[in-house]
Design an enzyme around this catalytic site. Sequence first.
Site, short mmCIF file in Angstrom:
data_model
loop_
_atom_site.label_atom_id
_atom_site.label_comp_id
_atom_site.label_asym_id
_atom_site.label_seq_id
_atom_site.Cartn_x
_atom_site.Cartn_y
_atom_site.Cartn_z
N GLY A 2 1.16 6.15 9.96
CA GLY A 2 1.82 7.41 10.26
C GLY A 2 2.92 7.35 11.29
O GLY A 2 3.46 8.38 11.68
N GLU A 53 11.24 0.61 5.38
CA GLU A 53 11.62 -0.81 5.39
C GLU A 53 12.40 -1.17 4.13
O GLU A 53 13.44 -1.82 4.19
CB GLU A 53 10.36 -1.69 5.47
CG GLU A 53 9.77 -1.88 6.84
CD GLU A 53 8.61 -2.86 6.84
OE1 GLU A 53 8.06 -3.10 7.93
OE2 GLU A 53 8.26 -3.39 5.76
N GLU A 112 -3.07 -2.88 4.59
CA GLU A 112 -4.44 -2.74 4.10
C GLU A 112 -4.65 -3.43 2.75
O GLU A 112 -5.78 -3.72 2.36
CB GLU A 112 -4.81 -1.26 4.00
CG GLU A 112 -4.03 -0.47 2.98
CD GLU A 112 -4.39 1.00 2.99
OE1 GLU A 112 -5.07 1.43 2.04
OE2 GLU A 112 -4.00 1.71 3.94
N ARG A 137 -2.63 -7.90 3.97
CA ARG A 137 -2.51 -8.58 5.27
C ARG A 137 -3.45 -9.77 5.38
O ARG A 137 -3.07 -10.83 5.88
CB ARG A 137 -2.79 -7.59 6.41
CG ARG A 137 -2.70 -8.24 7.80
CD ARG A 137 -3.06 -7.24 8.88
NE ARG A 137 -2.19 -6.09 8.85
CZ ARG A 137 -0.97 -6.05 9.37
NH1 ARG A 137 -0.47 -7.13 9.93
NH2 ARG A 137 -0.26 -4.95 9.31
#
Length: 533
Positions: A147, A181, A117, A120
């Site tokens: 989520g 990540e 958000e 990107r």
Amino acid sequence: MSYFFGASLHIQNLIEEEDICKLSSKLTCFRPCELIKLTSTRLKLETAVTTIASMLQKALLILLGVSISKTIRLISRSRNCNQLVGIDACSEDNIILTQTVSPPATKYDVFLSFRGEDTRHNFASSLYRRLQNAGIHTFMDHELRKGEPISPVLLRTIEESKISVIIFSYHYASSTWCLDELVHILECKRKFGRIAIPIFYNVDPSDVRKQNGNFGKGFNVLKQRFKDNQQKLQKWSNALFQSTSLSGWDPHSTRPEFKLIEEIVKDILRKLSYASSSHLEGLIGIARHIENIQRLLTEARIVGIWGMGGAGKTTLAKAIFQELKAQFDAFSFIENVKKQLKRISLDELQKNYLKELLKDEDISIYDIKSTFVKNRLQRKKILLILDDVDNSTVAADLTRVLDWFGEGSRIIITSRDMQVLKNASATFSTYHVPDLDFEDAFHLFSLKAFKRHEPSKGYMELSKSVVKYCHGNPLALVVLGCFLYGRQKEEWESALEKLSQAPPKDIVDVLKLSFDGLDDKQQNVFLDLGNGP
């Protein structure tokens, strides 16, 4: 063991020092028969103590033997599973146990970790496109996740990437996906030596380090959400802390944004070039050839690499390409030109490398000589490598495009025919790839035939005979070395005897590759040499 031995001695001491001493003080009161009974009792007690001590010792030895046996089995199982445990400190107050394993094969050059958000549709996409245009194979997850737990496929993608670029942004720390990540990226850095590059996009590195300010707001939400899972929170916090100690990029120090992206791409190209150059350590004698060619490239715009088949021209050209491409705006390596021109036209070949240089898939054969394409090329510093060209006309046509390239551009062309290189351009500088000298040839052969730097005991003279047979041709040395690897001396002797009469097919192909590049006189000399010892 000393504990049990001490216990038995203590029992003996109690008898000797307490019981026996007390009894001894009354000996004068006993008659001879009673004295004999008392002495017999003492002997029985001493015998009992000795027996107990012996049993304790045996029991201890049995327990010790069982413990050693279990330990050996555990060590053996650990080795078989390739799970050697090492200690990795991720912060001053947190130590993580990690397994030392072999790194997986790489599939991507770069993995992009970013908050969808935030970046990107702007910074992340611009960086991705520029990386792709630079020929850097980049993974960008184009799906928006909310989520969901991170998938095993994505974790594996991180492991298979040489470099991970972490774009820290306003909402990065509010995403469990991004934080997972990040943790895995740093684990891959520790375990596999992968490279991690942070970019602090509109956030302060100190806020990332301490999870403060606007950046820390999202992490504070996670603290409430995962208040019952302090271990996970600590792992995320440690990862954020560690990432700020890595060498990275702060957009505030480089403006405008497109300039920052250009600098990041150049940095990544340098890192990839350095990583890929590590394989040169296994290429015997190649470092000095690279040095010599780089020297020629400072003086000439076109450099030809000449040598007989199997001499290592293509390997050398690829090494030069990896070494230099980070210095150019666009680059292309056209492999095996001779073979390609048997199935496509020269115009088609030119169209293909122009597409790569300009990153434009819409270029057609009709565009290759257009003024528009020429103007676009003149704005770029270009590196073009043409491998295995065997026709003078083709070489001249392909190198003529250099006049369209921008300042500082270079072309490298490889050929087995010196005349092809001479006819291609009057401004050519040529580099002859010599045969390996005996020392380097012997070293290369040993690496292939014995997987070590020198022959095994008893194989020295046989190895010298093979090396002499190959006359410094790297490809022949490699194929023969692999062919003889693991064979007994008798098989070596038999192979050497048969080699001059009817060599195996792959050896024939190697030697034929070299043989076809010679003129008639040289071929006769080669045949004479081939019949030698």
